[in-house]
Scaffold this motif. Structure first.
Motif, short mmCIF file in Angstrom:
data_model
loop_
_atom_site.label_atom_id
_atom_site.label_comp_id
_atom_site.label_asym_id
_atom_site.label_seq_id
_atom_site.Cartn_x
_atom_site.Cartn_y
_atom_site.Cartn_z
N VAL A 1 -6.58 -5.64 26.55
CA VAL A 1 -7.06 -6.53 27.61
C VAL A 1 -8.55 -6.27 27.80
N PRO A 2 -9.40 -7.22 27.43
CA PRO A 2 -10.85 -6.96 27.52
C PRO A 2 -11.36 -6.87 28.96
N LYS A 3 -10.79 -7.70 29.85
CA LYS A 3 -11.32 -7.71 31.22
C LYS A 3 -10.17 -7.64 32.21
N ALA A 4 -10.31 -6.77 33.19
CA ALA A 4 -9.24 -6.65 34.19
C ALA A 4 -9.84 -6.49 35.57
N SER A 5 -9.11 -6.98 36.55
CA SER A 5 -9.56 -6.85 37.93
C SER A 5 -8.34 -6.67 38.82
N PHE A 6 -8.54 -5.98 39.93
CA PHE A 6 -7.44 -5.83 40.87
C PHE A 6 -7.97 -5.74 42.29
N ASN A 7 -7.10 -6.05 43.21
CA ASN A 7 -7.47 -6.05 44.62
C ASN A 7 -6.17 -5.89 45.41
N TYR A 8 -6.15 -4.99 46.39
CA TYR A 8 -4.91 -4.84 47.14
C TYR A 8 -5.18 -4.35 48.55
N LYS A 9 -4.15 -4.57 49.38
CA LYS A 9 -4.16 -4.04 50.74
C LYS A 9 -2.80 -3.38 50.98
N THR A 10 -2.80 -2.33 51.77
CA THR A 10 -1.54 -1.72 52.21
C THR A 10 -1.38 -2.08 53.69
N VAL A 11 -0.23 -2.61 54.05
CA VAL A 11 -0.09 -3.11 55.42
C VAL A 11 1.13 -2.52 56.13
N PHE A 12 0.92 -2.23 57.39
CA PHE A 12 2.00 -1.71 58.23
C PHE A 12 2.97 -2.83 58.63
N SER A 13 4.21 -2.43 58.85
CA SER A 13 5.19 -3.34 59.44
C SER A 13 6.17 -2.50 60.24
N ASN A 14 6.98 -3.14 61.08
CA ASN A 14 7.95 -2.39 61.89
C ASN A 14 9.24 -2.16 61.10
N THR A 15 9.07 -1.45 59.99
CA THR A 15 10.20 -1.11 59.12
C THR A 15 10.03 0.36 58.71
N ALA A 16 11.00 0.87 57.96
CA ALA A 16 10.93 2.27 57.52
C ALA A 16 9.70 2.48 56.64
N GLY A 17 9.13 3.67 56.69
CA GLY A 17 7.87 3.95 56.02
C GLY A 17 7.99 4.03 54.51
N LEU A 18 6.91 3.65 53.84
CA LEU A 18 6.88 3.73 52.37
C LEU A 18 6.99 5.18 51.91
N HIS A 19 7.82 5.41 50.92
CA HIS A 19 7.82 6.71 50.24
C HIS A 19 7.90 6.48 48.74
N ALA A 20 7.74 7.55 47.98
CA ALA A 20 7.71 7.41 46.53
C ALA A 20 9.09 7.07 46.00
N TYR A 21 9.11 6.29 44.94
CA TYR A 21 10.36 6.04 44.22
C TYR A 21 10.02 5.93 42.74
N ARG A 22 10.54 6.83 41.96
CA ARG A 22 10.53 6.82 40.50
C ARG A 22 9.70 5.68 39.90
N GLY A 23 8.47 5.99 39.50
CA GLY A 23 7.59 4.93 39.00
C GLY A 23 7.12 4.07 40.14
N PRO A 24 6.43 4.66 41.14
CA PRO A 24 6.09 3.92 42.36
C PRO A 24 5.22 2.69 42.08
N TRP A 25 4.57 2.66 40.94
CA TRP A 25 3.67 1.54 40.62
C TRP A 25 4.38 0.48 39.79
N GLN A 26 5.70 0.50 39.75
CA GLN A 26 6.47 -0.37 38.86
C GLN A 26 6.06 -1.84 38.91
N TYR A 27 5.56 -2.27 40.07
CA TYR A 27 5.19 -3.69 40.22
C TYR A 27 4.19 -4.16 39.17
#
Lengths: 784, 234
Positions: free
Chosen positions: A347-373
């Motif tokens: 891949v010659p050119k790549a870009s990314f952009n993200y935000k992490t957002v709170f919600s009224n749900t259980a908190g994020l924790h790690a799960y086997r290959g957390p970046w699977q998306y």
């Protein structure tokens, strides 16, 4: 690649399908899990948890609970929270900013399951009864349940984050010129549902405080005994040498048990206020409601291709749900999704952009290959692109996958790929599958009105990444007075067979018979510091540690044997738990004889030769081995019943490169377990909430796990490209869970392609598939 | 969440209206409901239902918000709190009567239910099953009442203590067990659902609890078998 096979050693256990040493214990029901721990005068804790997604706590009345016979105490935030001294996690480090994480909810509850108070009682039964008697005066508040609306919601989960944005990052901006001018541009929106690790053993710990010496002992279900110990010392403000963590068997962690969470903090702090040990064992409903969430990502991905289907640019823009109280600090861990999005492709050119957002749900924790998306969204997109460009997905991947002769290769986000050849696992998988044969079958099936499909997924995975405290690992190896050998590592039995592989490696390092080697793991009192089972690091890092300590001890054994046999050290060969003279194999001395001399006749040793038969060493990954890149290709075939939406998987192939395998059984077990978790994530599992924030899948009635009936036999292919570290070993823990979800979704989409149906919102449940088919039929009807 | 149900009774609308708006007469028809206190159009009730591993008890209050004889519409607002635990249930129940001739009235019940706590975690699927089963049961009782059963005197509907009351409800109230068994049948057939009943009952009219209504039960019925099976597996 440093050698793990010294010239003085002849036996080799590494690479063989050695039977697991854990099996006899575990399969005969003799494992020791944290709930098996019983201490004199032990008390039991149970949490009062919020029934509201968001509410103000106007008061807590424990009078009735305290009046129940057998109840010893009820603690609230006012009792527990002020006692926190330091609560940072090693993975983020001391100086990193962090998101809020109070042990108990103070003032407000922020998700259903939020711990509000702890009841301490003489039995679990009494504690549970008393939990129901604690009167909490809640004033319900509006909640933001769907993280996709959180950034613009008037409701803030935490006052300090009015827009619910915990932070994000971006790489280079997208190259819009390329996207504007490319022959083909494909863009897709991919939503991944919330699904979670679901270890068979829930969380839990027993904490015993002994006031007079001020010592804390913790029995824990954990992946990281040493870091739990360090955390406990920091949390309570006591010296680390006064804390001992013991873990024996842990019934699965998968990331959920890497970092101490809020309940763990509560129990550690509460134990100092109670007489006798304090036990907390999470029940299944609590685990599904409160332990945390994972995966939940929503994003847009796109790729630009030239007219031949060569990738020109890749871009990902996404939002990650982090719930109310993520653990650990979520902003940096989420970056991996963006950085690995280019994957195993040129891949010659790549870009990314993200935000992490709170919600009224259980908190994020790690799960086997957390970046699977990154793999999920990329591989779905590639199949869509192939259909759009008009070539087979196999051909599209073949044109773009990186080859061995292109290494080292830096992906555009700076990831330094090396010692890996993604094209080779891919071609192996294609061959095992018989791709052409399948396409023929598929055409025949379609002619009969049956919809069968084939999905691929390829990824490259950073294992054993040498970052921060993960960059080193310790080992102690000791030959006992009998000549038997014990190896001590952090390790721990969490289902990844570290006892077996460490014994194999140690036997090889010393030339010992494998039956003469045992291991003690997971007890911080006797094992050197190690960072635990996370980041697919155990194989490469523990192999390094065993190699360091094993080399030291081997040299000592060789020296003693040379003296005993009256030859030069270079003449000594070790094997079968004895030292033999290379040129005269009749002359030998056993490890037992050497150990007897060292322990009971040390004065018989030549002057200056140490009687020590043990070595402790710490391996630090060298600059040449910053990451051990593993890689795999998953291929899945399925049949979709277009009436019911039911998906039946028919074949499942994983071709993987984790370097030379210490034990193929263990590698395949790791791949299979991860693959099944990914299949669940593709088709079945969903940690669902209703609009008010009530969790709707807090039992196994609603949280559907894959079982043997949903999973076909998994076929394995192995490509062994040695990594840069000791023995060439790479990590194998997480890959299965990364590659399988997109492979299954692609197979479903391939099957449904003749109907014009593409699933990009997960899971691909029968209801979702039926709805998509109906929608497609309706659209077509309008077109004609 | 919104739950929609309807039922028919074989009596004219005017007579149905009369009973449906008289809380002392309608309460005993509710599967499991117990009326604690009545003060004009406001009243309090309680429930304790045990199904499988889940026990949910509510105590709460309810009031008629609207009783419009002209449009044959009655709106009841109810809210309750678990007697053990901190879960809550609130419901706005709208019943619309439709006269279908001399011997038939259609009653359309719309329930806007908001719940929290354990009971909330079973989701709409189970709650709908529970609600429709309980409404069916309610309709049969109501019909029996309308077709000339003696009007229960308010005095007999007083509840015993929670614990004793629930024991009685379990042992002495086939109506209750039957309703619950039916509730269980569908989800269990799917996947051993530990069903819940109380919530939907709360959704029904805001208050419930066991009270034996019929004087004579027929012999062994399939539903009774289901109930027995249910006790075995739960």
């Amino acid at each position: 690649m440093a050698s793990a096979a010294p010239a003085t050693v002849t036996t080799r256990y590494a690479g063989r399908r050695v039977e697991r040493v854990e099996d006899t214990r575990l399969l005969t029901g003799r494992g020791t899990f944290v709930d098996d721990i019983v201490r004199p005068g032990m008390l039991h804790a149970c949490f009062v948890r919020s029934p509201f997604a968001h509410a103000k706590i106007n008061g807590i009345d424990a009078t009735e609970a305290l009046a129940l016979p057998g109840v010893r105490a009820v603690f609230t935030a006012a009792d527990i929270n002020p006692e926190v001294k330091e609560a940072w996690h090693a993975v983020a480090g001391r100086d990193m900013p962090d998101t809020p994480r109070p042990p108990l909810a103070a003032g407000e509850v922020k998700f259903v399951g939020d711990p509000v108070a702890i009841v301490i009682a003489e039995s679990r039964y009494v504690a549970e009864d008393a939990v129901d008697l604690v009167e909490v005066d809640y004033e319900p508040l509006p909640a933001v349940v769907d993280f996709r609306t959180a950034l613009t919601s008037p409701v803030a989960v935490h006052d300090a984050y009015p827009d619910n944005n915990a932070g994000g990052m971006a790489g280079a901006p997208p190259d819009e010129e390329t996207f504007d001018s490319a022959a083909h541009v494909v863009k897709e929106h991919v939503y991944q549902q919330m699904y979670v690790p679901v270890p068979i053993e829930t969380r839990g710990l027993v904490v015993e405080w002994q006031a007079s010496p001020g010592e804390l002992t913790i029995w824990a279900s954990t992946q990281t005994p040493h870091e739990l110990r360090a955390f406990a010392a920091r949390l309570l403000g006591i010296p680390a040498q006064h804390v001992r963590v013991i873990m024996r068997d842990t019934g699965g962690g998968f990331g959920q048990k890497v970092v101490p969470m809020r309940e763990d903090m509560c129990i550690m702090l509460a134990a100092r206020k109670t007489s006798g040990a304090l036990k907390w064992i999470e029940d299944r409903r609590e685990n599904l409601m409160s332990a945390g969430q994972s995966r939940h990502v929503d994003g847009d991905v796109r790729m630009a291709f030239d007219s031949d289907g060569n990738i020109l640019a890749a871009d990902i823009d996404f939002v990650q749900d982090i719930g109310a109280y993520p653990t650990p600090y979520p902003v940096l861990t989420t970056a991996a999704i963006g950085m690995f999005f280019p994957g195993p492709y040129r891949v010659p050119k790549a870009s990314f952009n993200y935000k992490t957002v709170f919600s009224n749900t259980a908190g994020l924790h790690a799960y086997r290959g957390p970046w699977q998306y990154e793999t999920l969204s990329r591989e779905i997109l590639l199949d869509i692109a192939a259909r759009k460009i008009g070539i087979d997905p196999v051909e599209l991947r073949r044109r773009n996958l990186l080859r061995r002769d292109e290494m080292p290769y830096f992906n555009p986000n700076g990831m330094p790929y090396d010692h890996v050849a993604p094209a080779e696992t891919f071609e192996q998988a294609v061959k095992i599958l018989d791709h052409e044969g399948f396409r023929k079958q598929q055409a025949e099936a379609l002619a009969q009105g049956r919809y069968i499909g084939l999905g691929f997924s390829a990824y490259i995975e950073p294992t054993g990444a040498a970052t921060g405290h993960l960059a080193s690992e310790g080992a102690t190896i000791r030959m006992e007075s009998t000549g038997k050998i014990n190896v001590y590592v952090n390790g721990g039995s969490t289902g990844n067979s570290l006892e077996t592989t460490v014994i194999q490696l140690t036997a090889d390092a010393l030339g010992a018979d494998i039956d003469d080697v045992a291991t003690i793991q997971g007890d911080t009192a006797v094992t050197p510091y190690g960072a635990g089972t996370q980041g697919s690091r155990s194989a490469p890092m523990t192999a390094g540690a065993v190699n360091e300590a094993g080399t030291m001890l081997r040299n000592q054994i060789v020296a003693m044997a040379a003296a005993w046999l009256g030859v030069e050290e270079s003449e000594i060969e070790l094997g079968g738990s004895k030292a033999t003279v290379r040129s005269d194999p009749d002359k030998s001395v056993t490890f037992g004889q050497l150990a007897y001399r060292a322990y009971y006749e040390p004065q018989q040793l030549p002057p200056g030769l140490s009687a020590s038969l043990e070595a402790t060493a710490r391996y630090t990954a060298p600059p040449t081995a910053p990451i051990h890149w593993a890689n795999a290709t998953h291929a899945c075939t399925c049949e979709v019943d277009i009436e019911t939406g039911q998906v039946t998987l028919t074949r499942y192939i994983v071709s993987e490169d984790v370097g030379p395998m210490i034990n193929p059984n263990v590698v395949e077990g790791q791949i299979a377990g991860g693959t099944v978790q990914g299949i669940g994530g593709a088709l079945l599992e969903q940690l669902a909430y209703d609009d008010a924030g009530n969790p709707l899948s807090s039992t196994f009635v609603d949280y559907l796990l894959p079982t043997a009936t949903e999973v076909p036999a998994i076929e394995y292919g192995h490509v062994e490209i040695p990594g840069p570290g000791v023995g060439g070993y790479k990590g194998a823990g997480e890959g299965g869970a990364i590659g399988s979800t997109p492979a299954v979704i692609n197979a479903v989409n391939d099957a449904l392609a003749p109907l014009g149906v593409t699933i990009t919102t997960l899971p691909a449940s029968p209801a979702a598939i039926s709805a998509a088919i109906e929608a497609a039929i309706e659209t077509r009807g309008k077109d004609h | 969440m919104e739950l929609n149900n309807e039922f028919r009774v074989a009596v004219p609308a005017a007579k149905t209206w009369e009973v449906l708006t008289d809380v002392r007469r309608v309460a005993p028809c509710l599967p499991g409901a117990t009326l604690l206190d009545v003060d004009g159009d406001e009243f309090t009730g309680a429930v304790k239902v045990k199904v499988g591993p889940i026990t949910v008890s509510y105590k709460g209050e309810a009031a008629f918000q609207e009783k419009d004889a002209g449009t044959q519409r009655v709106v009841l607002k109810a809210s309750g709190k678990e007697t053990r635990g901190n879960g809550t249930a609130a419901a706005v129940v709208t019943a619309q009567l439709k006269d279908e001739g001399a011997d038939s009235t259609l009653v359309v019940v719309t329930t806007d239910l908001q719940i929290s706590g354990k009971a909330a975690q079973f989701g709409r699927g189970v709650l709908s099953d529970v609600a429709s089963t309980l409404i069916d049961q309610f309709a049969r009782s109501l019909e029996a009442e309308l077709l000339g059963g003696t009007s229960p005197t308010p005095g007999t509907s007083e509840t015993t203590s929670d614990t004793a009351g629930s024991e009685q409800a379990q042992q002495g109230a086939p109506i209750n067990a039957l309703a619950l068994a039916k509730v269980m049948a569908v989800p269990m057939a799917k996947r051993f659902a530990p069903a819940i009943a109380a919530v939907a009952a709360a959704g029904l009219l805001g208050f419930l609890a066991g009270r034996r209504r019929s004087k004579s039960q027929p012999g062994l019925r399939p539903e009774d078998l289901q109930a027995a099976l249910l006790r075995l597996v739960s």
